[in-house]
Scaffold this active site. Sequence first.
Site, PDB file in Angstrom:
ATOM      1  N   CYS A  12      -1.109 -94.011  23.156  1.00 42.57           N
ATOM      2  CA  CYS A  12      -1.432 -95.299  22.537  1.00 42.57           C
ATOM      3  C   CYS A  12      -0.723 -95.358  21.181  1.00 42.57           C
ATOM      4  CB  CYS A  12      -2.932 -95.437  22.356  1.00 42.57           C
ATOM      5  SG  CYS A  12      -3.614 -94.194  21.256  1.00 42.57           S
ATOM      6  N   HIS A  36      -5.753 -84.799  21.251  1.00 39.61           N
ATOM      7  CA  HIS A  36      -6.377 -83.957  22.268  1.00 39.61           C
ATOM      8  C   HIS A  36      -5.370 -83.536  23.331  1.00 39.61           C
ATOM      9  CE1 HIS A  36     -10.732 -85.162  21.229  1.00 39.61           C
ATOM     10  NE2 HIS A  36     -10.609 -83.869  21.027  1.00 39.61           N
ATOM     11  N   GLU A 122     -14.065 -88.165  16.401  1.00 47.44           N
ATOM     12  CA  GLU A 122     -13.996 -89.534  15.870  1.00 47.44           C
ATOM     13  C   GLU A 122     -15.368 -89.966  15.350  1.00 47.44           C
ATOM     14  OE1 GLU A 122     -12.385 -92.619  18.505  1.00 47.44           O
ATOM     15  OE2 GLU A 122     -13.773 -94.040  17.605  1.00 47.44           O
ATOM     16  N   THR A 160     -13.823 -95.911  19.749  1.00 50.51           N
ATOM     17  CA  THR A 160     -12.695 -96.756  20.173  1.00 50.51           C
ATOM     18  C   THR A 160     -12.381 -96.672  21.661  1.00 50.51           C
ATOM     19  OG1 THR A 160     -11.212 -94.962  19.521  1.00 50.51           O
ATOM     20  CG2 THR A 160     -11.507 -96.755  17.943  1.00 50.51           C
ATOM     21  N   SER A 216     -10.375 -84.824  26.244  1.00 45.01           N
ATOM     22  CA  SER A 216     -10.035 -86.179  25.820  1.00 45.01           C
ATOM     23  C   SER A 216     -10.981 -87.176  26.486  1.00 45.01           C
ATOM     24  CB  SER A 216      -8.584 -86.480  26.208  1.00 45.01           C
ATOM     25  OG  SER A 216      -8.396 -87.866  26.322  1.00 45.01           O
ATOM     26  N   SER A 217     -11.711 -87.899  25.645  1.00 43.17           N
ATOM     27  CA  SER A 217     -12.689 -88.865  26.143  1.00 43.17           C
ATOM     28  C   SER A 217     -12.030 -89.921  27.027  1.00 43.17           C
ATOM     29  CB  SER A 217     -13.369 -89.514  24.933  1.00 43.17           C
ATOM     30  OG  SER A 217     -14.016 -90.692  25.283  1.00 43.17           O
ATOM     31  N   SER A 260      -3.479 -89.390  24.914  1.00 44.75           N
ATOM     32  CA  SER A 260      -2.910 -88.282  24.142  1.00 44.75           C
ATOM     33  C   SER A 260      -1.870 -87.504  24.938  1.00 44.75           C
ATOM     34  CB  SER A 260      -4.005 -87.311  23.703  1.00 44.75           C
ATOM     35  OG  SER A 260      -5.245 -87.913  23.575  1.00 44.75           O
TER      36      SER A 260
END
Lengths: 277, 277
Positions: A12, A36, A122, A160, A216-217, A260
């Site tokens: 992103c 991540h 975060e 986010t 990584s979420s 990521s």
Amino acid sequence: MKIQLASSYGFCFGVKRAIKIAEEHQGSKTYGPLIHNKDEINRLKEGFDIGLAEKLDDVTPEDSVVIRTHGIPKDELSQLKAQENPIIDATCPYVTTPQNIVANMSEKGYSIVIFGDKEHPEIKGVVSYAKDLRNAFIVRHEDELEGLPILSKVAVVAQTTRKPEDFLKIVNALILNHKEVRVFNTICNATFENQDAAAELARDADVMIVIGGKHSSNTKQLHSICKSYCDDSYLVENESELDPQWFGGKKLCGISAGASTPDWIVQNVIDKIEALK
Amino acid sequence: MKIQLASSYGFCFGVKRAIKIAEEHQGSKTYGPLIHNKDEINRLKEGFDIGLAEKLDDVTPEDSVVIRTHGIPKDELSQLKAQENPIIDATCPYVTTPQNIVANMSEKGYSIVIFGDKEHPEIKGVVSYAKDLRNAFIVRHEDELEGLPILSKVAVVAQTTRKPEDFLKIVNALILNHKEVRVFNTICNATFENQDAAAELARDADVMIVIGGKHSSNTKQLHSICKSYCDDSYLVENESELDPQWFGGKKLCGISAGASTPDWIVQNVIDKIEALK
């Protein structure tokens, strides 16, 4: 078997920006992993001598410190500043926004509700900006709101990378019980673009490979979305985790990647699958 | 046939308060009907000489003017004040709240969204407090939000008598499209208490009589809720509208009444049904 990339995937804006910032500060240390993705962090280490400080003790007086994409808690930032380390802020601007909102709203006497995972860096950063932590609440589900001492005036932000539908459930529960609910939709569109594209592709694919960090979420969410459309959806960090058995008899292999995940890892995965065909 | 009253029905706090204020100001005029109930207005006329001014021209210099429960538009209130008529404010405090919110929020540069009926006197009053009417939007359904020039910062209020589920739909549509949505839940609990009690009774009843003004928003909603549980639900303004055929072969007649319906009309209706049995 055909291999097809989702129409939107991978890095992103915030991650691209953070990597560019790190590359421009050769020899610096990131405070916590920059993003991540272990492989990309190794690439930065090898190519740009970017080190990693896991905690304040790892930071020496001469270190330039790059603040990770996810941001860091306010007191740790203050300590780094107090130590007079040069600070290079690679916090994603979309994360700085909820940090500032939490600071402003709690200053104005609002209770703070954060929709997110309290273990995620975060959110550890965002909540730290509340004036009074006893009046800031991190929830992942509307049921967790029950019994919390939330004031009649409440401000809400979201991690986010969360799903808007889930955010609305929390917001709705608050609206029914509180006089004023000030809703800041801090969810980032980039996540949805990748998610929508992955869902579209997963509908047609008979095997889906989601590439990204296991911590990584947004990658985990991508994987969960793909699984709901395509049973044979797998999450891998890189090409070494691919299992040839996944592809036997398949016609369309869809590929997506978390925010990521660098393009070079995506390419390695595609090359490996091509070789397995 | 058994006759049973809902566990909560009839006059709300704001209506009781307005009638008390009117009774205490014998000989005054209300500006617009005090409440949405013709029979109660006749009672105030006959018992307390409370007149009715439908428009500014009906107000003579010597009139004391009672502001109706639903409030009135800001410019009309200013004009009455300019004419130096004594003003007695019977606006429900739950209606004054959204008026003040709209004034404050539009002063601070927020777009205003009002969930309600633009023809209803309450909403005509509330919207009039917006600083700039081009930036204040009255909607009854989330579809009506499409294409409106709503700013990224928006404040939302609701007509006091609306259903929370419908309010949430509007709010949710706004949250997905605007950066900050400041939600003020101005829906009044009294309405829900009557609604919940009517729904509970309508589940068991085989005929439901809802008593209230045909222009009363909350009475119409009560009727619609009752109809969804009990096909034979009827809305009447008073006992003269009862039809004996409604009660043939019925076992349980449930009764509810809108927030503007006085107890004496409810009692007249019960007496008439008793006589029909």
